[in-house]
Design a protein around this motif. Structure first.
Motif, PDB file in Angstrom:
ATOM      1  N   ASN A  37       0.810  -1.228   0.000  1.00 32.25           N
ATOM      2  CA  ASN A  37       0.000   0.000   0.000  1.00 32.25           C
ATOM      3  C   ASN A  37       0.839   1.272   0.000  1.00 32.25           C
ATOM      4  O   ASN A  37       0.339   2.337   0.336  1.00 32.25           O
ATOM      5  CB  ASN A  37      -0.981   0.017   1.178  1.00 32.25           C
ATOM      6  CG  ASN A  37      -2.110  -0.954   0.970  1.00 32.25           C
ATOM      7  OD1 ASN A  37      -2.602  -1.118  -0.137  1.00 32.25           O
ATOM      8  ND2 ASN A  37      -2.501  -1.627   2.042  1.00 32.25           N
ATOM      9  N   GLU A  38       2.122   1.165  -0.380  1.00 32.97           N
ATOM     10  CA  GLU A  38       3.013   2.323  -0.359  1.00 32.97           C
ATOM     11  C   GLU A  38       3.596   2.671  -1.720  1.00 32.97           C
ATOM     12  O   GLU A  38       3.906   3.826  -1.971  1.00 32.97           O
ATOM     13  CB  GLU A  38       4.173   2.077   0.603  1.00 32.97           C
ATOM     14  CG  GLU A  38       3.761   1.960   2.044  1.00 32.97           C
ATOM     15  CD  GLU A  38       4.945   1.660   2.952  1.00 32.97           C
ATOM     16  OE1 GLU A  38       6.090   1.585   2.455  1.00 32.97           O
ATOM     17  OE2 GLU A  38       4.718   1.503   4.150  1.00 32.97           O
ATOM     18  N   THR A  39       3.786   1.664  -2.574  1.00 31.91           N
ATOM     19  CA  THR A  39       4.480   1.889  -3.835  1.00 31.91           C
ATOM     20  C   THR A  39       3.631   1.411  -5.001  1.00 31.91           C
ATOM     21  O   THR A  39       3.226   0.246  -5.038  1.00 31.91           O
ATOM     22  CB  THR A  39       5.836   1.146  -3.848  1.00 31.91           C
ATOM     23  OG1 THR A  39       6.594   1.559  -2.714  1.00 31.91           O
ATOM     24  CG2 THR A  39       6.610   1.457  -5.122  1.00 31.91           C
ATOM     25  N   LEU A  40       3.352   2.312  -5.922  1.00 28.80           N
ATOM     26  CA  LEU A  40       2.626   1.975  -7.142  1.00 28.80           C
ATOM     27  C   LEU A  40       3.607   1.389  -8.142  1.00 28.80           C
ATOM     28  O   LEU A  40       4.663   1.966  -8.394  1.00 28.80           O
ATOM     29  CB  LEU A  40       1.968   3.232  -7.720  1.00 28.80           C
ATOM     30  CG  LEU A  40       1.237   3.073  -9.058  1.00 28.80           C
ATOM     31  CD1 LEU A  40       0.003   2.183  -8.899  1.00 28.80           C
ATOM     32  CD2 LEU A  40       0.865   4.435  -9.616  1.00 28.80           C
ATOM     33  N   ALA A 118       5.936   6.370  -5.297  1.00 30.00           N
ATOM     34  CA  ALA A 118       5.200   6.310  -4.037  1.00 30.00           C
ATOM     35  C   ALA A 118       3.718   6.502  -4.319  1.00 30.00           C
ATOM     36  O   ALA A 118       3.331   7.288  -5.191  1.00 30.00           O
ATOM     37  CB  ALA A 118       5.703   7.380  -3.072  1.00 30.00           C
ATOM     38  N   ALA A 119       2.888   5.785  -3.574  1.00 24.82           N
ATOM     39  CA  ALA A 119       1.436   5.940  -3.726  1.00 24.82           C
ATOM     40  C   ALA A 119       1.019   7.364  -3.372  1.00 24.82           C
ATOM     41  O   ALA A 119       0.100   7.912  -3.969  1.00 24.82           O
ATOM     42  CB  ALA A 119       0.703   4.923  -2.859  1.00 24.82           C
ATOM     43  N   ASP A 120       1.705   7.962  -2.415  1.00 24.50           N
ATOM     44  CA  ASP A 120       1.492   9.366  -2.064  1.00 24.50           C
ATOM     45  C   ASP A 120       2.860  10.026  -1.998  1.00 24.50           C
ATOM     46  O   ASP A 120       3.629   9.790  -1.072  1.00 24.50           O
ATOM     47  CB  ASP A 120       0.771   9.496  -0.733  1.00 24.50           C
ATOM     48  CG  ASP A 120       0.385  10.934  -0.416  1.00 24.50           C
ATOM     49  OD1 ASP A 120       0.848  11.869  -1.112  1.00 24.50           O
ATOM     50  OD2 ASP A 120      -0.380  11.128   0.548  1.00 24.50           O
ATOM     51  N   PRO A 129      -2.201  11.526  -5.305  1.00 26.96           N
ATOM     52  CA  PRO A 129      -2.039  10.271  -4.572  1.00 26.96           C
ATOM     53  C   PRO A 129      -2.910   9.185  -5.208  1.00 26.96           C
ATOM     54  O   PRO A 129      -3.944   9.472  -5.805  1.00 26.96           O
ATOM     55  CB  PRO A 129      -2.520  10.613  -3.164  1.00 26.96           C
ATOM     56  CG  PRO A 129      -3.447  11.763  -3.348  1.00 26.96           C
ATOM     57  CD  PRO A 129      -2.944  12.520  -4.551  1.00 26.96           C
ATOM     58  N   VAL A 130      -2.464   7.951  -5.089  1.00 26.64           N
ATOM     59  CA  VAL A 130      -3.264   6.832  -5.574  1.00 26.64           C
ATOM     60  C   VAL A 130      -4.449   6.680  -4.639  1.00 26.64           C
ATOM     61  O   VAL A 130      -4.288   6.592  -3.424  1.00 26.64           O
ATOM     62  CB  VAL A 130      -2.431   5.529  -5.588  1.00 26.64           C
ATOM     63  CG1 VAL A 130      -3.284   4.343  -5.990  1.00 26.64           C
ATOM     64  CG2 VAL A 130      -1.236   5.674  -6.516  1.00 26.64           C
ATOM     65  N   SER A 131      -5.650   6.679  -5.201  1.00 31.79           N
ATOM     66  CA  SER A 131      -6.853   6.454  -4.393  1.00 31.79           C
ATOM     67  C   SER A 131      -7.824   5.604  -5.200  1.00 31.79           C
ATOM     68  O   SER A 131      -7.756   5.557  -6.425  1.00 31.79           O
ATOM     69  CB  SER A 131      -7.501   7.777  -3.988  1.00 31.79           C
ATOM     70  OG  SER A 131      -8.281   8.298  -5.028  1.00 31.79           O
ATOM     71  N   ARG A 132      -8.697   4.959  -4.510  1.00 30.10           N
ATOM     72  CA  ARG A 132      -9.648   4.063  -5.175  1.00 30.10           C
ATOM     73  C   ARG A 132     -10.635   4.814  -6.067  1.00 30.10           C
ATOM     74  O   ARG A 132     -11.288   4.226  -6.894  1.00 30.10           O
ATOM     75  CB  ARG A 132     -10.387   3.234  -4.135  1.00 30.10           C
ATOM     76  CG  ARG A 132      -9.421   2.364  -3.346  1.00 30.10           C
ATOM     77  CD  ARG A 132     -10.079   1.168  -2.736  1.00 30.10           C
ATOM     78  NE  ARG A 132      -9.222   0.457  -1.819  1.00 30.10           N
ATOM     79  CZ  ARG A 132      -8.186  -0.281  -2.153  1.00 30.10           C
ATOM     80  NH1 ARG A 132      -7.841  -0.379  -3.392  1.00 30.10           N
ATOM     81  NH2 ARG A 132      -7.468  -0.904  -1.240  1.00 30.10           N
ATOM     82  N   SER A 133     -10.699   6.149  -5.925  1.00 31.38           N
ATOM     83  CA  SER A 133     -11.590   6.927  -6.781  1.00 31.38           C
ATOM     84  C   SER A 133     -10.848   7.533  -7.974  1.00 31.38           C
ATOM     85  O   SER A 133     -11.430   8.283  -8.734  1.00 31.38           O
ATOM     86  CB  SER A 133     -12.268   8.027  -5.965  1.00 31.38           C
ATOM     87  OG  SER A 133     -11.297   8.910  -5.446  1.00 31.38           O
TER      88      SER A 133
END
Length: 161
Positions: A37-40, A118-120, A129-133
């Motif tokens: 949940n940290e790195t895309l 980084a996801a954020d 930031p990466v988000s489910r939306s």
């Protein structure tokens, strides 16, 4: 976290991406997921010898999108950079490059773009930031010059993590 460790974790996750999207009957294959949940991690394999683009968007459009564009030039050198879009026009280079690791390869028929970030990133001005939306937006060109991709070589899909 070191770039080597992130790359190692991304490789471990390589066989278990969160999503695989087959776009335009396989012309563009997009694999992506999150490591801890940290790195895309993103891999785009595209039937082109031009540039390949992948981005995050809150709306599915290019306006306000966070983009990564890359390819392999005529001299066989890879190129990749972090961009953001303020409109439906050529994106602007993000002065805070948030790509952690990358690899760009090209053969006679396809260009493959792999990167992690980084996801954020904490870069609230030019990164999302990466988000489910979120949406993943994609584009490509037959050229390495950043010419317009046209309407047939771009699109958006809801992020599926």
């Amino acid at each position: 976290m070191s770039s080597l460790l992130v790359l190692f974790l991304a490789c471990l996750a390589g066989s278990s991406f969160g999503a695989v999207e087959v776009i335009q009957n396989g012309t563009y294959i997009l694999e992506y997921g999150l490591v801890n949940n940290e790195t895309l991690t993103v891999t785009a394999t595209v039937a082109t010898q031009g540039w390949v683009g992948v981005g995050l968007s809150q709306t599915g459009s290019m306006v306000g999108a966070d983009l990564i564009l890359g390819g392999v030039n005529a001299d066989g050198e890879e190129y990749i950079n972090d961009y953001f879009a303020v409109g439906n026009a050529r994106p602007i280079v993000d002065l805070e490059n948030n790509i952690l690791t990358y690899n760009v390869t090209e053969n006679a028929t396809h260009t493959t773009l792999f990167f992690t970030r980084a996801a954020d990133t904490g870069d609230i001005d030019e990164d999302l930031p990466v988000s489910r939306s979120s949406y993943i937006i994609w584009a490509f060109s037959d050229s390495d010059s950043f010419a317009h991709h046209g309407t047939e070589r771009r699109g958006a899909i809801p992020l599926s993590l």
